[in-house]
Enzyme design. Structure first.
Site, mmCIF file in Angstrom:
data_model
loop_
_atom_site.group_PDB
_atom_site.id
_atom_site.type_symbol
_atom_site.label_atom_id
_atom_site.label_comp_id
_atom_site.label_asym_id
_atom_site.label_seq_id
_atom_site.Cartn_x
_atom_site.Cartn_y
_atom_site.Cartn_z
ATOM 1 N N ASP A 30 16.999 -71.087 30.314
ATOM 2 C CA ASP A 30 17.316 -72.365 31.330
ATOM 3 C C ASP A 30 18.434 -71.795 32.057
ATOM 4 O OD1 ASP A 30 16.205 -75.389 31.922
ATOM 5 O OD2 ASP A 30 17.929 -74.405 33.227
ATOM 6 N N HIS A 99 6.142 -76.128 31.870
ATOM 7 C CA HIS A 99 7.091 -75.703 30.864
ATOM 8 C C HIS A 99 7.364 -76.681 30.109
ATOM 9 C CE1 HIS A 99 9.125 -77.222 34.442
ATOM 10 N NE2 HIS A 99 10.190 -77.479 33.656
HETATM 11 P P1 5GP Z 1 12.226 -79.489 34.803
HETATM 12 O O1 5GP Z 1 13.215 -80.478 35.313
HETATM 13 O O2 5GP Z 1 11.109 -79.225 35.797
HETATM 14 O O3 5GP Z 1 11.533 -80.120 33.487
HETATM 15 O O4 5GP Z 1 12.850 -78.280 34.642
HETATM 16 C C1 5GP Z 1 13.148 -77.240 35.399
HETATM 17 C C2 5GP Z 1 14.190 -76.296 34.690
HETATM 18 O O5 5GP Z 1 14.117 -75.052 35.255
HETATM 19 C C3 5GP Z 1 15.507 -76.714 34.939
HETATM 20 O O6 5GP Z 1 16.326 -77.435 33.667
HETATM 21 C C4 5GP Z 1 16.185 -75.987 35.786
HETATM 22 O O7 5GP Z 1 17.641 -75.546 34.914
HETATM 23 C C5 5GP Z 1 15.754 -74.714 35.550
HETATM 24 N N1 5GP Z 1 15.637 -73.719 36.359
HETATM 25 C C6 5GP Z 1 15.293 -73.861 37.769
HETATM 26 N N2 5GP Z 1 15.410 -72.809 38.627
HETATM 27 C C7 5GP Z 1 15.588 -71.660 37.564
HETATM 28 C C8 5GP Z 1 15.728 -70.212 37.827
HETATM 29 O O8 5GP Z 1 15.728 -69.896 38.947
HETATM 30 N N3 5GP Z 1 16.021 -69.409 36.460
HETATM 31 C C9 5GP Z 1 15.740 -70.176 35.336
HETATM 32 N N4 5GP Z 1 16.115 -69.404 34.198
HETATM 33 N N5 5GP Z 1 15.724 -71.381 35.356
HETATM 34 C C10 5GP Z 1 15.550 -72.246 36.353
#
Ligand code: 5GP
Ligand code: ZN
Length: 136
Positions: A30, A99
């Site tokens: 992340d 994810h």
């Molecule tokens: P969600 O909130 O959708 O469950 O998690 C999305 C996650 O993706 C977040 O923890 C955020 O930090 C991560 N994230 C967002 N954009 C990117 C990116 O460009 N690269 C990586 N490695 N992680 C990302």
């Protein structure tokens, strides 16, 4: 999917710190981690959430989660590992590409707990929910 950031990462159009890849699953660190080792495990094909992803792919994602959690435990020996998967904005999902988060919890890791917000339902209500949710 065209403008999905995670699809772009899988295709290599956006760089990532990859830790695992096979024909169905991709895993990387992340970019904004809760703690050292915070990893995301994705389906390679684009599905928005738990409702869209086929059961066998979701099962395989979880197999990979188990292997990565074991690796984190072996390497970093955190106090615990929080595994969660958000579906929908209100549940904390920001990126609509399914994810699973693997979040190592160390002594100083701050975590939000919903435990203080739990309820108690009476027997009648519990039985109603049980009836509505029992799988065929
Ligand atoms: P969600 O909130 O959708 O469950 O998690 C999305 C996650 O993706 C977040 O923890 C955020 O930090 C991560 N994230 C967002 N954009 C990117 C990116 O460009 N690269 C990586 N490695 N992680 C990302
Ligand atoms: Zn995608």
């Amino acid at each position: 999917m065209e403008d999905c950031i995670f699809c772009k990462i899988i295709k290599g159009e956006i760089p990532s710190y990859k830790v695992y890849e096979d024909d169905k699953v991709f895993a990387f660190l992340d970019i904004n981690p809760l703690s050292e080792g915070h990893t995301l495990v994705l389906s390679k094909e684009h599905y928005a959430n738990v409702f869209d992803v086929p059961e066998d792919i979701y099962a395989h994602m979880n197999r990979v989660v188990k292997r990565i959690a074991d690796k984190i435990q072996e390497e970093y020996k955190p106090e615990g590992i929080l595994i969660n998967q958000n579906n929908g904005r209100r549940a904390g999902q920001e990126i609509d590409h399914v994810h699973i988060h693997i979040k190592p919890i160390y002594e100083d890791t701050k975590i939000f707990s919903e435990r203080n917000h739990r309820k108690r339902f009476d027997d009648e209500k519990m039985k109603k929910i049980q009836k509505e949710l029992t799988l065929d």
